[in-house]
Design a protein around this motif. Sequence first.
Motif, PDB file in Angstrom:
ATOM      1  N   VAL A 130       0.830  -1.209   0.000  1.00  0.00           N
ATOM      2  CA  VAL A 130       0.000   0.000   0.000  1.00  0.00           C
ATOM      3  C   VAL A 130       0.864   1.259   0.000  1.00  0.00           C
ATOM      4  CG1 VAL A 130      -1.947  -1.103   1.189  1.00  0.00           C
ATOM      5  CG2 VAL A 130      -0.192   0.036   2.545  1.00  0.00           C
ATOM      6  N   HIS A 131       0.370   2.246  -0.696  1.00  0.00           N
ATOM      7  CA  HIS A 131       0.868   3.614  -0.600  1.00  0.00           C
ATOM      8  C   HIS A 131      -0.319   4.530  -0.858  1.00  0.00           C
ATOM      9  CE1 HIS A 131       3.355   7.178  -0.844  1.00  0.00           C
ATOM     10  NE2 HIS A 131       2.736   7.481  -1.976  1.00  0.00           N
ATOM     11  N   ASN A 132      -0.795   5.152   0.199  1.00  0.00           N
ATOM     12  CA  ASN A 132      -1.963   6.049   0.104  1.00  0.00           C
ATOM     13  C   ASN A 132      -3.178   5.323  -0.472  1.00  0.00           C
ATOM     14  OD1 ASN A 132      -0.279   8.011   1.118  1.00  0.00           O
ATOM     15  ND2 ASN A 132      -0.019   9.092  -0.820  1.00  0.00           N
ATOM     16  N   GLU A 133      -3.553   4.222   0.161  1.00  0.00           N
ATOM     17  CA  GLU A 133      -4.696   3.421  -0.289  1.00  0.00           C
ATOM     18  C   GLU A 133      -5.898   3.582   0.646  1.00  0.00           C
ATOM     19  OE1 GLU A 133      -5.148   1.908  -2.965  1.00  0.00           O
ATOM     20  OE2 GLU A 133      -3.186   1.471  -3.842  1.00  0.00           O
ATOM     21  N   SER A 134      -6.074   4.766   1.176  1.00  0.00           N
ATOM     22  CA  SER A 134      -7.157   5.008   2.125  1.00  0.00           C
ATOM     23  C   SER A 134      -8.533   4.662   1.553  1.00  0.00           C
ATOM     24  CB  SER A 134      -7.134   6.480   2.567  1.00  0.00           C
ATOM     25  OG  SER A 134      -8.200   6.760   3.428  1.00  0.00           O
ATOM     26  N   LYS A 135      -8.733   4.912   0.270  1.00  0.00           N
ATOM     27  CA  LYS A 135     -10.042   4.680  -0.350  1.00  0.00           C
ATOM     28  C   LYS A 135     -10.340   3.193  -0.542  1.00  0.00           C
ATOM     29  CE  LYS A 135     -10.307   9.063  -2.883  1.00  0.00           C
ATOM     30  NZ  LYS A 135     -10.415   9.682  -4.232  1.00  0.00           N
ATOM     31  N   ASN A 136      -9.297   2.377  -0.600  1.00  0.00           N
ATOM     32  CA  ASN A 136      -9.492   0.972  -0.960  1.00  0.00           C
ATOM     33  C   ASN A 136      -9.239  -0.028   0.160  1.00  0.00           C
ATOM     34  OD1 ASN A 136      -9.978   1.510  -3.803  1.00  0.00           O
ATOM     35  ND2 ASN A 136      -7.797   1.955  -3.983  1.00  0.00           N
ATOM     36  N   ILE A 137      -8.451   0.337   1.155  1.00  0.00           N
ATOM     37  CA  ILE A 137      -7.903  -0.662   2.053  1.00  0.00           C
ATOM     38  C   ILE A 137      -8.962  -1.392   2.882  1.00  0.00           C
ATOM     39  CG2 ILE A 137      -7.401   0.963   3.938  1.00  0.00           C
ATOM     40  CD1 ILE A 137      -5.351  -2.140   2.778  1.00  0.00           C
ATOM     41  N   GLN A 138     -10.000  -0.702   3.356  1.00  0.00           N
ATOM     42  CA  GLN A 138     -10.989  -1.396   4.181  1.00  0.00           C
ATOM     43  C   GLN A 138     -11.828  -2.376   3.360  1.00  0.00           C
ATOM     44  OE1 GLN A 138     -13.160   1.447   6.665  1.00  0.00           O
ATOM     45  NE2 GLN A 138     -11.674   1.077   8.291  1.00  0.00           N
ATOM     46  N   SER A 139     -12.198  -1.981   2.147  1.00  0.00           N
ATOM     47  CA  SER A 139     -12.949  -2.915   1.300  1.00  0.00           C
ATOM     48  C   SER A 139     -12.071  -4.098   0.895  1.00  0.00           C
ATOM     49  CB  SER A 139     -13.490  -2.195   0.058  1.00  0.00           C
ATOM     50  OG  SER A 139     -12.438  -1.649  -0.711  1.00  0.00           O
ATOM     51  N   LYS A 140     -10.768  -3.859   0.730  1.00  0.00           N
ATOM     52  CA  LYS A 140      -9.843  -4.952   0.405  1.00  0.00           C
ATOM     53  C   LYS A 140      -9.756  -5.945   1.564  1.00  0.00           C
ATOM     54  CE  LYS A 140      -6.576  -7.132  -1.838  1.00  0.00           C
ATOM     55  NZ  LYS A 140      -6.833  -7.829  -3.114  1.00  0.00           N
ATOM     56  N   LEU A 141      -9.598  -5.432   2.773  1.00  0.00           N
ATOM     57  CA  LEU A 141      -9.509  -6.313   3.941  1.00  0.00           C
ATOM     58  C   LEU A 141     -10.820  -7.061   4.193  1.00  0.00           C
ATOM     59  CD1 LEU A 141      -7.448  -4.025   6.330  1.00  0.00           C
ATOM     60  CD2 LEU A 141      -6.671  -6.126   5.223  1.00  0.00           C
ATOM     61  N   GLU A 142     -11.931  -6.384   3.972  1.00  0.00           N
ATOM     62  CA  GLU A 142     -13.234  -7.041   4.101  1.00  0.00           C
ATOM     63  C   GLU A 142     -13.356  -8.166   3.084  1.00  0.00           C
ATOM     64  OE1 GLU A 142     -16.587  -7.574   6.223  1.00  0.00           O
ATOM     65  OE2 GLU A 142     -15.312  -5.814   6.560  1.00  0.00           O
ATOM     66  N   ASN A 143     -12.864  -7.918   1.881  1.00  0.00           N
ATOM     67  CA  ASN A 143     -12.875  -8.924   0.826  1.00  0.00           C
ATOM     68  C   ASN A 143     -12.021 -10.140   1.209  1.00  0.00           C
ATOM     69  OD1 ASN A 143     -11.175  -9.530  -2.154  1.00  0.00           O
ATOM     70  ND2 ASN A 143     -13.381  -9.869  -2.028  1.00  0.00           N
ATOM     71  N   ILE A 144     -10.833  -9.889   1.750  1.00  0.00           N
ATOM     72  CA  ILE A 144      -9.944 -10.981   2.183  1.00  0.00           C
ATOM     73  C   ILE A 144     -10.596 -11.777   3.314  1.00  0.00           C
ATOM     74  CG2 ILE A 144      -7.731 -11.527   3.273  1.00  0.00           C
ATOM     75  CD1 ILE A 144      -7.410 -10.697   0.391  1.00  0.00           C
ATOM     76  N   LYS A 145     -11.234 -11.083   4.239  1.00  0.00           N
ATOM     77  CA  LYS A 145     -11.882 -11.744   5.374  1.00  0.00           C
ATOM     78  C   LYS A 145     -12.954 -12.730   4.908  1.00  0.00           C
ATOM     79  CE  LYS A 145     -15.212  -9.919   7.770  1.00  0.00           C
ATOM     80  NZ  LYS A 145     -16.039  -9.067   8.671  1.00  0.00           N
ATOM     81  N   ASN A 146     -13.642 -12.396   3.817  1.00  0.00           N
ATOM     82  CA  ASN A 146     -14.750 -13.218   3.334  1.00  0.00           C
ATOM     83  C   ASN A 146     -14.311 -14.344   2.398  1.00  0.00           C
ATOM     84  OD1 ASN A 146     -16.693 -11.733   4.756  1.00  0.00           O
ATOM     85  ND2 ASN A 146     -16.834 -10.198   3.117  1.00  0.00           N
ATOM     86  N   VAL A 147     -13.020 -14.440   2.124  1.00  0.00           N
ATOM     87  CA  VAL A 147     -12.529 -15.513   1.264  1.00  0.00           C
ATOM     88  C   VAL A 147     -12.640 -16.849   2.001  1.00  0.00           C
ATOM     89  CG1 VAL A 147     -10.436 -16.485   0.231  1.00  0.00           C
ATOM     90  CG2 VAL A 147     -10.993 -14.085  -0.120  1.00  0.00           C
ATOM     91  N   SER A 148     -13.026 -17.867   1.256  1.00  0.00           N
ATOM     92  CA  SER A 148     -13.223 -19.199   1.840  1.00  0.00           C
ATOM     93  C   SER A 148     -11.880 -19.903   2.007  1.00  0.00           C
ATOM     94  CB  SER A 148     -14.148 -20.019   0.932  1.00  0.00           C
ATOM     95  OG  SER A 148     -14.300 -21.326   1.425  1.00  0.00           O
ATOM     96  N   TYR A 149     -11.352 -19.851   3.260  1.00  0.00           N
ATOM     97  CA  TYR A 149     -10.099 -20.515   3.597  1.00  0.00           C
ATOM     98  C   TYR A 149      -9.979 -20.503   5.112  1.00  0.00           C
ATOM     99  CZ  TYR A 149      -5.427 -22.290   2.444  1.00  0.00           C
ATOM    100  OH  TYR A 149      -4.323 -23.098   2.289  1.00  0.00           O
ATOM    101  N   PRO A 150      -9.402 -21.552   5.706  1.00  0.00           N
ATOM    102  CA  PRO A 150      -9.283 -21.584   7.168  1.00  0.00           C
ATOM    103  C   PRO A 150      -8.496 -20.385   7.704  1.00  0.00           C
ATOM    104  CG  PRO A 150      -8.798 -23.736   6.228  1.00  0.00           C
ATOM    105  CD  PRO A 150      -8.892 -22.789   5.082  1.00  0.00           C
ATOM    106  N   LYS A 151      -9.102 -19.614   8.579  1.00  0.00           N
ATOM    107  CA  LYS A 151      -8.450 -18.403   9.079  1.00  0.00           C
ATOM    108  C   LYS A 151      -7.217 -18.719   9.907  1.00  0.00           C
ATOM    109  CE  LYS A 151     -11.342 -15.622   7.123  1.00  0.00           C
ATOM    110  NZ  LYS A 151     -11.912 -16.623   6.216  1.00  0.00           N
ATOM    111  N   GLU A 152      -7.168 -19.912  10.522  1.00  0.00           N
ATOM    112  CA  GLU A 152      -5.986 -20.272  11.309  1.00  0.00           C
ATOM    113  C   GLU A 152      -4.784 -20.573  10.422  1.00  0.00           C
ATOM    114  OE1 GLU A 152      -8.332 -24.107  10.660  1.00  0.00           O
ATOM    115  OE2 GLU A 152      -8.761 -21.999  11.127  1.00  0.00           O
ATOM    116  N   LYS A 153      -5.013 -20.760   9.116  1.00  0.00           N
ATOM    117  CA  LYS A 153      -3.925 -20.998   8.176  1.00  0.00           C
ATOM    118  C   LYS A 153      -3.626 -19.775   7.312  1.00  0.00           C
ATOM    119  CE  LYS A 153      -4.540 -26.000   7.743  1.00  0.00           C
ATOM    120  NZ  LYS A 153      -4.676 -27.133   6.799  1.00  0.00           N
ATOM    121  N   MET A 154      -4.144 -18.621   7.716  1.00  0.00           N
ATOM    122  CA  MET A 154      -4.015 -17.417   6.908  1.00  0.00           C
ATOM    123  C   MET A 154      -3.527 -16.253   7.767  1.00  0.00           C
ATOM    124  SD  MET A 154      -7.089 -15.180   5.133  1.00  0.00           S
ATOM    125  CE  MET A 154      -7.796 -16.575   4.281  1.00  0.00           C
TER     126      MET A 154
END
Length: 371
Positions: free
Chosen positions: A50-74
């Motif tokens: 990231v470099h000055n990604e204020s507009k995108n970073i929260q939606s990106k993290l929300e997107n990663i959170k919703n990905v189907s994969y064991p969270k203990e392995k991520m």
Amino acid sequence: MLSFLFLAFLFIFTGNYLAYFLYIRKEAQKPWKLKINEIFEPKISILIPVHNESKNIQSKLENIKNVSYPKEKMEVIIADDASEDDTIMKVKDFMQRNRGLQIKIVKQNPRAGKSAALNKALMEAAGDIVIVSDADTLWPQDILRKTLCYMSDSKIGAITGRGINRNPEESWVTKSEDVYLKFANMLRLGESKIHSTIRFEGGFCAYKKDTFESFDCETGADDSGTALKIVQNGYRTILVPEATFYTSFPSSLAEKFKIKVRRANQLMGLWAKCLKLLLKRRLLLPKSIAIPEIILFLFNPIIFLALIATGIAVILSSPLSLISLSIPLLILCLLIFARRIFIEVIVDNFILLCALITFIFGRRYVRWERP
């Protein structure tokens, strides 16, 4: 003499594209020859530069959170390259609200570029697979389930995905870019079926951590340059068609030129490096892939310029000759029957020509800017 030169340049220019297209299309239709374990489920580290990604970073993290994969392995690592806005503040706010997702922040200051930020984050990565994804791209929920199984094959060192424009109908620029993407993805798939593609895309790149030591800082192409490193270490790097991600492409021609000249400049550095390795007989990327790509990136822009120059010279010297009358007629037919492809080929070769000039004069792009 001018007419002969024009026809020769036209034959070489179109022949390079057509011959490689037909060859690659045939290869792309062949089946994979891989040993794939469908239940392969390694520990992964997702690096988000990231470099000055204020507009995108929260939606990106929300997107990663919703990905189907064991969270203990991520784990997720934010590789911050001296952001000057509230990007990190928003990351910390997300961390407070989502404690089930492992997130680290690695800061780089002063600013040194994307590759350097990724290398700093790589030292903190605990996963067996390191995945890099740009902050302004989004993944389908099942992307990891569909793609990481390809990395169960011991010969595969890295995989990449294909970007899908979220705004393909916004303007003629995005429409023509959509044409380019379809051609480029077919080319990358064909190269992958042969052996490897080193044309990686920043929306989704997954690397086996033990196949490389650091991300490429030499060419500015952290994704493609790293893929070349992995190929040189004896592994394959492939495009996985199921690894789709979503991104938006600028709708103006000026922004398209800015982005693609920078990217083409980086790829020229990469193919120039391949050419040097090829001449030293040290390139492990097959010649059937490397030589056509070197021609398309380093030599075809010069042939394109020569084609335009000789075409104009032919028309000015003999305006009523058969070939002079045929040139505008050919252009008209292409505009009528293959407008998008023709315009994209012309625009892309002007971009390659501009990129070649910047490359020759020593311009290097190691930092990324927000369009």
